[in-house]
Design an enzyme around this catalytic site. Structure first.
Site, mmCIF file in Angstrom:
data_model
loop_
_atom_site.group_PDB
_atom_site.id
_atom_site.type_symbol
_atom_site.label_atom_id
_atom_site.label_comp_id
_atom_site.label_asym_id
_atom_site.label_seq_id
_atom_site.Cartn_x
_atom_site.Cartn_y
_atom_site.Cartn_z
ATOM 1 N N GLY A 14 3.037 2.520 -2.100
ATOM 2 C CA GLY A 14 3.607 2.946 -3.380
ATOM 3 C C GLY A 14 2.984 4.211 -3.945
ATOM 4 O O GLY A 14 1.817 4.522 -3.702
ATOM 5 N N CYS A 18 0.086 3.399 -6.172
ATOM 6 C CA CYS A 18 -0.689 2.287 -5.616
ATOM 7 C C CYS A 18 -1.994 2.822 -5.045
ATOM 8 O O CYS A 18 -2.000 3.873 -4.397
ATOM 9 C CB CYS A 18 0.153 1.675 -4.507
ATOM 10 N N GLY A 58 0.738 -1.256 0.000
ATOM 11 C CA GLY A 58 0.000 0.000 0.000
ATOM 12 C C GLY A 58 0.765 1.302 0.000
ATOM 13 O O GLY A 58 0.148 2.341 -0.221
HETATM 14 P P1 5GP Z 1 7.177 3.749 -5.126
HETATM 15 O O1 5GP Z 1 8.662 3.681 -4.989
HETATM 16 O O2 5GP Z 1 6.749 4.269 -6.454
HETATM 17 O O3 5GP Z 1 6.522 4.485 -3.985
HETATM 18 O O4 5GP Z 1 6.632 2.254 -4.983
HETATM 19 C C1 5GP Z 1 7.018 1.244 -5.874
HETATM 20 C C2 5GP Z 1 6.308 -0.028 -5.506
HETATM 21 O O5 5GP Z 1 4.892 0.105 -5.618
HETATM 22 C C3 5GP Z 1 6.596 -1.217 -6.423
HETATM 23 O O6 5GP Z 1 7.842 -1.802 -6.211
HETATM 24 C C4 5GP Z 1 5.434 -2.143 -6.092
HETATM 25 O O7 5GP Z 1 5.660 -2.901 -4.921
HETATM 26 C C5 5GP Z 1 4.300 -1.172 -5.795
HETATM 27 N N1 5GP Z 1 3.360 -1.093 -6.933
HETATM 28 C C6 5GP Z 1 3.645 -0.911 -8.228
HETATM 29 N N2 5GP Z 1 2.520 -0.871 -8.981
HETATM 30 C C7 5GP Z 1 1.499 -1.049 -8.136
HETATM 31 C C8 5GP Z 1 0.083 -1.116 -8.312
HETATM 32 O O8 5GP Z 1 -0.480 -0.973 -9.387
HETATM 33 N N3 5GP Z 1 -0.653 -1.346 -7.178
HETATM 34 C C9 5GP Z 1 -0.062 -1.511 -5.968
HETATM 35 N N4 5GP Z 1 -0.834 -1.778 -4.934
HETATM 36 N N5 5GP Z 1 1.264 -1.402 -5.761
HETATM 37 C C10 5GP Z 1 2.030 -1.185 -6.834
#
Ligand code: 5GP
Length: 347
Positions: free
Chosen positions: A183, A186, A181
């Site tokens: 991300g 996300c 959650g």
């Molecule tokens: P960020 O660094 O952009 O905050 O988070 C990256 C992470 O978000 C990814 O490695 C993955 O675990 C998560 N993530 C990527 N795409 C999605 C998505 O469509 N839904 C959700 N719940 N998490 C995502």
């Protein structure tokens, strides 16, 4: 029904308490870590930051650019075996040991992983990745992959609590990926109400993993170099970044011109955009759990990665950690209700 009363924290809830130090300059800080992984027995040395296995982040071009800094890339799972063969041919040794082969948990994924790993002995990391790591199916799949590849480093996730970290490590994972959650693209917390503040998840899961000789990746929620340091400070062995490495030349996203400015598309791997592209749309029994955004184009990733590594080095000097390994031991977090001063806008 039960309510856990203990407060759980995210990166925005804390800052590092500075400590006296003998370090004169951030150039004295070593960000390289040496790990020997629990099941595979593999030794590895590198800077434990990982570009996320998203198809507008974890590209082959990103892997080549980041490997120059010793940084890893979890290559997304939408490349073909032929694409991998090309990549293997055009890479030197210090790149292939910095990539992870991402996979889901189907039989087809298993066969494809076997074919990719057969291309080179230098490829040692497998990243088994599903959104909900609490499924028994993931545990079974980790056991199957461990039996097939006894000497490869297996990462599995995502989970956010110590019990499941332990189960995955006992099933054969060397590394467990932590984060549900947080991300940047996300929407799981909105669509399902499920999640766990990321800093507390890292602290809890690191403790569980380290007790068994396993490692964790703090995955998601880092918005700035300070958050990367906080993840390491909380006990993460690796930190995975999506949004912070998106929108660069190497990210592989679609460029879009709007009103004379250049943007790059970035989307969650469970978003409508990703499912339209890779799965022929959102299946009618599920909701998209990711969003699509347009980010200002940032050019080559070189500048951004230096900014991130420089920030983490600087954190280390503020708390007196000569090596990244020491950062968590030197960390005292203070709970805060403010972060940066935004009077002239955001950095
Ligand atoms: P960020 O660094 O952009 O905050 O988070 C990256 C992470 O978000 C990814 O490695 C993955 O675990 C998560 N993530 C990527 N795409 C999605 C998505 O469509 N839904 C959700 N719940 N998490 C995502």
């Amino acid at each position: 029904m039960r309510i856990e009363q203990e407060l759980k924290l995210g990166f925005k809830d804390v800052l590092f308490r500075p400590k006296r130090s003998t370090l004169k300059s951030r150039s004295q800080v070593n960000l390289t870590r040496d790990f020997t992984f629990k099941h595979s027995g593999r030794q590895w040395s590198g800077v434990p930051i990982i570009a996320a296995n998203m198809d507008s982040v974890g590209s082959f071009a990103m892997a080549k650019a980041l490997a120059k800094h010793g940084v890893m890339t979890a290559v997304h799972k939408h490349y073909s075996v032929e694409d991998w063969a090309e990549f293997v041919k055009s890479s030197d040794n210090n790149t292939l040991n910095k990539v992870m082969v991402s996979t889901g948990t189907s039989d087809a994924d298993f066969e494809k992983t076997k074919e990719i790993l057969a291309l080179s002995d230098e490829i040692i990391f497998i990243c088994i990745d599903i959104a909900n790591g609490y499924s028994e199916h993931l545990v079974d799949y980790v056991e199957r992959v461990r039996a097939q590849f006894p000497d490869k480093v297996i990462s599995a996730g995502n989970v956010v609590t110590g019990d499941m970290v332990e189960e995955l490590i006992l099933a054969g994972a060397d590394i467990v990926k932590v984060g549900i959650g947080p991300g940047s693209v996300c929407t799981t917390r909105v669509k399902t109400g499920v999640g766990y503040p990321q800093l507390s998840a890292i602290i809890e899961c690191a403790d569980a993993a380290h007790g068994l000789g396993g490692r964790i990746v703090g995955d998601g929620g880092c918005t700035c170099p300070g958050d990367v340091s906080k993840a390491f400070g909380g006990g993460a062995d690796f930190v995975m970044l999506g949004g912070m490495l998106a929108a660069h030349e190497e990210s592989g996203g679609e460029l879009i011109q709007q009103n004379g400015e250049t943007f790059m598309k970035f989307y969650g791997m469970s978003s409508q955009s990703a499912m339209d592209k890779h799965s022929g749309g959102v299946a009618n029994y599920r909701a998209a759990e990711g969003k699509t955004v347009l980010l200002p184009y940032k050019g080559p990733v070189e500048h951004s990665i230096q900014d991130i590594l420089g920030g983490v080095r600087s954190t280390c000097t503020y708390v007196g950690a000569a090596q990244l390994k020491e950062l968590t031991k030197r960390t005292t977090f203070i709970r805060v209700q403010e972060q940066e001063n935004n009077v002239y806008g955001k950095e």
